[in-house]
Every structure is written in structure tokens, then in C-alpha cells.
Design a protein around this motif. Structure first.
Motif, PDB file in Angstrom:
ATOM      1  N   SER A 154       0.567  -1.625  -0.513  1.00  0.00           N
ATOM      2  CA  SER A 154      -0.056   0.189  -0.236  1.00  0.00           C
ATOM      3  C   SER A 154       0.845   1.051   0.294  1.00  0.00           C
ATOM      4  CB  SER A 154      -1.101  -0.071   1.623  1.00  0.00           C
ATOM      5  OG  SER A 154      -0.334   0.352   2.221  1.00  0.00           O
ATOM      6  N   LEU A 155       1.773   1.180   0.953  1.00  0.00           N
ATOM      7  CA  LEU A 155       3.202   2.134   0.731  1.00  0.00           C
ATOM      8  C   LEU A 155       3.677   2.776  -0.610  1.00  0.00           C
ATOM      9  CD1 LEU A 155       4.680   1.859   4.153  1.00  0.00           C
ATOM     10  CD2 LEU A 155       3.170   3.557   3.792  1.00  0.00           C
TER      11      LEU A 155
ATOM     12  N   ALA B 177       1.980   1.496  -3.985  1.00  0.00           N
ATOM     13  CA  ALA B 177       0.820   1.896  -4.541  1.00  0.00           C
ATOM     14  C   ALA B 177       0.675   3.952  -3.904  1.00  0.00           C
ATOM     15  CB  ALA B 177      -0.509   1.288  -4.474  1.00  0.00           C
ATOM     16  N   GLN B 178       1.072   4.160  -3.158  1.00  0.00           N
ATOM     17  CA  GLN B 178       0.766   5.415  -2.593  1.00  0.00           C
ATOM     18  C   GLN B 178       2.272   6.256  -3.384  1.00  0.00           C
ATOM     19  OE1 GLN B 178       0.136   6.056   1.668  1.00  0.00           O
ATOM     20  NE2 GLN B 178      -0.791   4.669   1.658  1.00  0.00           N
ATOM     21  N   GLY B 179       3.016   5.824  -3.572  1.00  0.00           N
ATOM     22  CA  GLY B 179       4.112   6.709  -4.030  1.00  0.00           C
ATOM     23  C   GLY B 179       5.447   6.383  -3.323  1.00  0.00           C
ATOM     24  N   HIS B 180       5.815   5.711  -2.227  1.00  0.00           N
ATOM     25  CA  HIS B 180       6.628   5.857  -1.578  1.00  0.00           C
ATOM     26  C   HIS B 180       8.053   4.727  -2.351  1.00  0.00           C
ATOM     27  CE1 HIS B 180       4.930   8.116   2.447  1.00  0.00           C
ATOM     28  NE2 HIS B 180       4.185   7.445   1.667  1.00  0.00           N
ATOM     29  N   GLN B 181       9.402   5.518  -1.969  1.00  0.00           N
ATOM     30  CA  GLN B 181       9.913   4.274  -2.318  1.00  0.00           C
ATOM     31  C   GLN B 181      10.928   3.712  -1.019  1.00  0.00           C
ATOM     32  OE1 GLN B 181      12.483   7.131  -5.110  1.00  0.00           O
ATOM     33  NE2 GLN B 181      10.402   7.067  -6.331  1.00  0.00           N
TER      34      GLN B 181
END
Length: 86
Positions: free
Chosen positions: A24-25, A27-31
Motif C-alpha cells: 500500500s505504501l 502504491a502511494q508513491g513511497h520508494q
């Protein structure tokens, strides 16, 4: 933040929600900052005797000591995510 969740385990030793949380992280754009973490073996073991993993089978194998707490967490996450239905 993401590398913290990849490295650290829950206090109960069962990592059921970690893979789903990480996805989920992402998918939210975190790397992922520490790329070595992407090389970790996150595969689940084959179920015994050609069976399919279920929650009951995973719990039995875990209690018998044939899978680790980490493998148990991965199996439960795999089942809960519905990936076993694909």
C-alpha cells in the motif's frame, strides 16, 4: 519510513500485515531507500504433501515448528491478500 517497515518485525513475531502495508505504501508513491531490501527472499515454502496452503494448515505447520514465524506471516499475508486464488 518504508525501509523501517521492511526491516523491523512486529512484537508478536508474526508478520501478517507487513507485506500488505508495504504494497500500500508503494502504491502511494513511497520508494524503498535501501535497495538491498528488495533482494530479500520473501517466497513462501511449498505446502506439505502437495496440499494447498490454508490458514489451518499454516497454523498447524507453525505450531509443529516446520515453518518459521516469518514464513507463517508470509503465508497468512498470501492467503489474506487472495493471491492463492490466482
Amino acid at each position: 519510513m518504508l525501509s523501517y517497515w521492511l526491516r523491523n518485525r512486529g512484537s508478536d513475531g508474526v508478520t501478517k500485515f507487513r507485506p500488505l502495508f508495504i504494497l500500500s505504501l508503494l502504491a502511494q508513491g513511497h520508494q524503498v531507500q535501501d535497495q538491498r531490501l528488495l533482494q530479500l527472499d520473501l517466497t513462501i515454502p511449498l505446502a506439505p504433501d502437495g496440499q494447498r496452503w490454508s490458514h489451518d494448515l499454516a497454523a498447524t505447520a507453525y505450531k509443529a515448528g516446520t515453518i518459521t514465524d516469518q514464513q507463517y506471516g508470509y503465508i497468512v499475508a498470501y492467503l489474506d491478500s487472495g493471491l492463492d486464488q490466482r
